[in-house]
Write an enzyme that holds these catalytic residues in place. Structure first.
Site, PDB file in Angstrom:
ATOM      1  N   ASP A 256      49.700  68.396   8.798  1.00  0.00           N
ATOM      2  CA  ASP A 256      50.345  67.116   8.361  1.00  0.00           C
ATOM      3  C   ASP A 256      49.368  65.979   8.774  1.00  0.00           C
ATOM      4  O   ASP A 256      48.593  66.364   9.806  1.00  0.00           O
ATOM      5  CB  ASP A 256      51.834  67.117   8.573  1.00  0.00           C
TER       6      ASP A 256
HETATM    7  C1  GLC Z   1      53.159  62.303   5.847  1.00  0.00           C
HETATM    8  C2  GLC Z   1      54.111  63.301   5.389  1.00  0.00           C
HETATM    9  C3  GLC Z   1      53.633  64.543   4.451  1.00  0.00           C
HETATM   10  C4  GLC Z   1      52.670  64.124   3.736  1.00  0.00           C
HETATM   11  C5  GLC Z   1      51.156  63.591   4.571  1.00  0.00           C
HETATM   12  C6  GLC Z   1      50.242  63.021   3.715  1.00  0.00           C
HETATM   13  O1  GLC Z   1      53.002  62.159   7.198  1.00  0.00           O
HETATM   14  O2  GLC Z   1      54.513  64.143   6.745  1.00  0.00           O
HETATM   15  O3  GLC Z   1      54.692  64.961   3.904  1.00  0.00           O
HETATM   16  O4  GLC Z   1      52.386  64.864   2.521  1.00  0.00           O
HETATM   17  O5  GLC Z   1      51.627  62.676   5.517  1.00  0.00           O
HETATM   18  O6  GLC Z   1      50.748  61.847   3.315  1.00  0.00           O
END
Ligand code: GLC
Length: 728
Positions: A256
């Site tokens: 993430d």
């Molecule tokens: C965010 C979220 C995740 C998302 C990622 C990219 O922090 O936790 O669900 O896909 O960043 O935007």
């Protein structure tokens, strides 16, 4: 679709030819602000970037990757296409309320078409984090409190995004997230600690991911949280032993955003190289943030930090997906074919999806108001608001309209007056007197309330689940006028309604229902459509009555009442020992027992009856179940009212005696049926090995002999009950 890392000649030759730095460059995806100089990043050999907002800009980055890098490896281009790209569908929680997985699959299919036309080839969706705590803002992104509903809807979205083949121009990689148990953050506070037993981890939180892998999901995203002390991003047991080895996942595990960097704050890594080393060794394949190489292209990992075989495996997984997408043949998109706005057809699909997710929580002869001529007063902050798209919507998505405009469009015979009182979110009660001043002059009052979508989604946990601001006072003031009224809620999580729900005759849950949400609500208010959705998450009586969920254990001292559950609220004495038959039982002394509105609750403008429950056999052996035999469950549902409507039929089991305390109900099947007045339909379900067992604390799936109840009906209560004995 199961993705095998292709030991393809092209892939193996590339691995053979790539330097250590070039391999590491493939194992990261960069996002703003690093994308300020995206072209330079791509020239450095990065494997993936976030979408640069157009087919044209994407083509240029793909061209650089193909023509200006040593190996010409094309890019993965990712974006959070969670519930729409240009056409925004209802938030996933509202889609779950439809209890019709096709709703989610259609969203994913149209979203993939729109996103792929612009050069996106990877979405970070579906989010399938089961959650029983509406304080957590991300409940809006998932499919509610039930593992089975999350599993079925998650698999539907995977199919929708990935289509028949990843080589199809409209197919994009799906990403099951967040692995795992992110929805059990302590206190419902985002990013907080998760400590969970082995049996609950498997029976509740892993189940949706198991089905997503079976559906062929191409990528899985690691969660920010720890699981029993070890952050998911560096958790070998989760990422490798369970996900890759036990579940057989052979796609890409992506971190993430800055999830690897967060290992420093978790206190398990000395520095960024140490965090990267632990993550890749644990089974992470792609780091999200662009931290694997230094700005000048140096590697933050040395060859002896992580086994070369592990790095090669990660590169193989990444290149295999690029191969499966056909990117080595043609990574480009026709800019003049890019979808940049909803079509009439996609709007119609979004309207249907919004209508399917509407849940009629309460209705004492007020709704539908009817299309004929009448004077209607519309009050509340959601009267003119256009904040209907919900969390995780991109800035370029087409904007929604307002409920007021939708009513003018869908209910042309109505004479509509609007007093929105925008101050209600901010608690400005002074507007209330004006809002209700001349209510007496109207045939009906619609109170449009809710929570701004900015209070939902990531990093948006709330400690107070009531309607924000002065909205509760507004509702009560309208109720005191005595005029026929209905409350419509636009929200992204279960809310606490106890301060007003008993004072109003009708409540419609609309959620943040997307681009066509207002039209769906207007059609429901007039009766042009009949709401048939059901709650995918329990609505608590108070903000402190959480976590609360239907599939709870009985405990050794269950609090029971002699009252009945009528329409989802318990009609028993409040407060003090009067609310239970026995003092020493599990309850709050200052709160009614049970939820305000239970999981599966939802009314209709018509009525339904069930009959003729049949279980195909009174007993079945464990051996037969293991060999694939199943037990048939049949029931007839009839529309006994005067108008057409949809009925959601649910099948629950209860395993009465087992080696681990079992939930008092477990949803094992559901279906939504449209019935004309008087029409009856026979419904058939099957219960087999995967329905009757559970995972134990040793990681074994077991079906134990004993007696089961089978509950079938339109929700948790009023079900027809069958019996089944499982023999040794
Ligand atoms: C965010 C979220 C995740 C998302 C990622 C990219 O922090 O936790 O669900 O896909 O960043 O935007």
């Amino acid at each position: 679709m199961t993705l095998a890392p292709a030991h393809d000649e092209l892939v193996e030759n590339l691995i053979e030819a790539m330097t250590w730095e070039q391999k590491l460059a493939q194992l990261q995806i960069a996002f703003r602000p690093r994308l300020e100089d995206a072209a330079e990043l791509v020239r450095s050999g990065i494997g993936a970037v976030f979408w640069p907002r157009s087919a044209e800009a994407t083509n240029e980055l793909q061209r650089i990757a193909r023509e200006e890098t040593p190996h010409g490896i094309p890019l993965l281009v990712g974006l959070d296409v969670i519930h729409g790209q240009r056409t925004t569908f209802p938030v996933p929680l509202a889609q779950a309320a439809s209890f019709q997985p096709e709703t989610a699959e259609t969203d994913a299919r149209i979203s993939a078409q729109e996103a792929a036309s612009g050069g996106v080839n990877w979405t970070f969706s579906p989010m399938i984090d089961v959650s029983r705590d509406p304080r957590w803002g991300r409940v809006v992104e998932g499919f509610g409190e039930d593992a089975y509903v999350n599993a079925v809807f998650g698999a539907a979205k995977v199919r929708g995004y990935q289509g028949e083949s990843l080589r199809d121009r409209d197919s994009i990689l799906a990403c099951a997230k967040h692995f795992v148990a992110y929805g059990q953050a302590e206190g419902g506070r985002d990013y907080n600690t998760v400590d969970v037993s082995a049996q609950r981890l498997r029976n509740v939180y892993l189940e949706p991911f198991r089905l997503a892998v079976d559906a062929g999901v191409a990528t899985v995203m690691a969660a920010f949280n720890t699981v029993s002390g070890r952050p998911a991003h560096a958790n070998h047991f989760l990422l490798t032993a369970i996900l890759k080895e036990e579940l057989g996942f052979n796609g890409v595990v992506v971190g993430d955003a800055e999830g690897v960097v967060n290992l420093l704050d978790h206190g398990i890594a000395e520095d960024l190289p140490d965090a990267l080393r632990q993550s890749f060794a644990a089974g992470l394949d792609v780091e999200m943030g662009g931290n694997v190489l230094t700005a000048d292209g140096g590697a933050r990992l040395r060859p002896d930090d992580v086994p070369l075989a592990r790095v090669d495996d990660a590169v193989r997984r990444v290149l295999s997906l690029k191969l499966a997408l056909g990117l080595f043949d043609d990574p480009y998109r026709e800019p003049d074919l890019e979808v940049t706005a909803p079509s009439r057809a996609s709007r119609q699909v979004a309207l249907t999806a919004a209508e399917k997710g509407l849940v009629l929580l309460k209705n004492e002869s007020v709704l539908p108001l009817g299309p004929e001529r009448k004077r209607v007063l519309l009050v509340g902050p959601y009267a003119n608001s256009t904040d209907h798209l919900g969390a995780w919507v991109q800035s370029f998505a087409a904007p929604a309209g307002s409920l007021a405009d939708a009513i003018r469009q869908e209910c042309p015979e109505w004479s509509l007056a609007v007093k929105e009182g925008t101050g209600f979110f901010e608690g400005d009660a002074s507007l209330i007197a004006d809002a209700v001043a001349d209510a007496a002059g109207y045939d009906a009052v619609v109170v449009a309330v809710g929570e701004p979508s900015a209070l939902t989604g990531e990093a948006s946990s709330r400690s107070d689940l009531r309607l924000p601001g002065a909205q509760e006072e507004l509702i009560r003031a309208v109720a005191e006028t005595g005029r026929p009224m209905a409350v419509v809620m636009f929200n992204g999580r279960p809310l606490v309604t106890s301060a007003w729900v008993n004072s109003v005759p009708a409540v419609l849950e609309a959620w943040h229902a997307g681009l066509e949400g207002p039209r769906a609500v207007a059609r429901a208010l007039s009766g042009s459509m009949n709401p048939g959705g059901r709650l995918p998450m329990t609505f608590p009586r108070s903000s402190s009555q959480v976590p609360i969920y239907y599939d709870h254990e009985n405990t050794g001292r269950p609090a029971t009442v002699s009252g009945t559950i009528d329409g989802g609220t318990l009609d028993v004495a409040l407060m003090g020992p009067g609310n239970t038959d026995d003092h020493y039982t599990s309850k709050y002394k200052d709160l009614d027992l049970g939820p305000q509105f239970p999981f599966g609750h939802g009314l209709s403008y018509t009525s339904f009856e069930y009959g003729g429950l049949k279980v195909s056999a009174p007993e079945v052996s464990v051996a037969d179940l293991r060999a694939g035999k199943s037990v048939g469950v049949e029931i007839t549902v009839r529309n006994t009212g005067a108008r057409a409507g949809d009925e959601v039929t649910m099948v629950f089991i209860r395993d009465l005696i087992a080696s681990l305390a079992q939930p008092i109900r477990r949803l094992r099947g559901f279906t939504r049926t449209s019935l004309q007045p008087g029409e009856a339909r026979s419904l058939y379900f099957e219960l087999g090995w995967n329905d009757l067992g559970f995972w134990d604390n040793d990681g074994r799936y077991v079906v134990e002999d004993g007696d089961f109840e089978i509950h079938v009906g339109g929700g948790l209560d009023g079900t027809a009950v069958g019996e089944l004995r499982v023999r040794p």
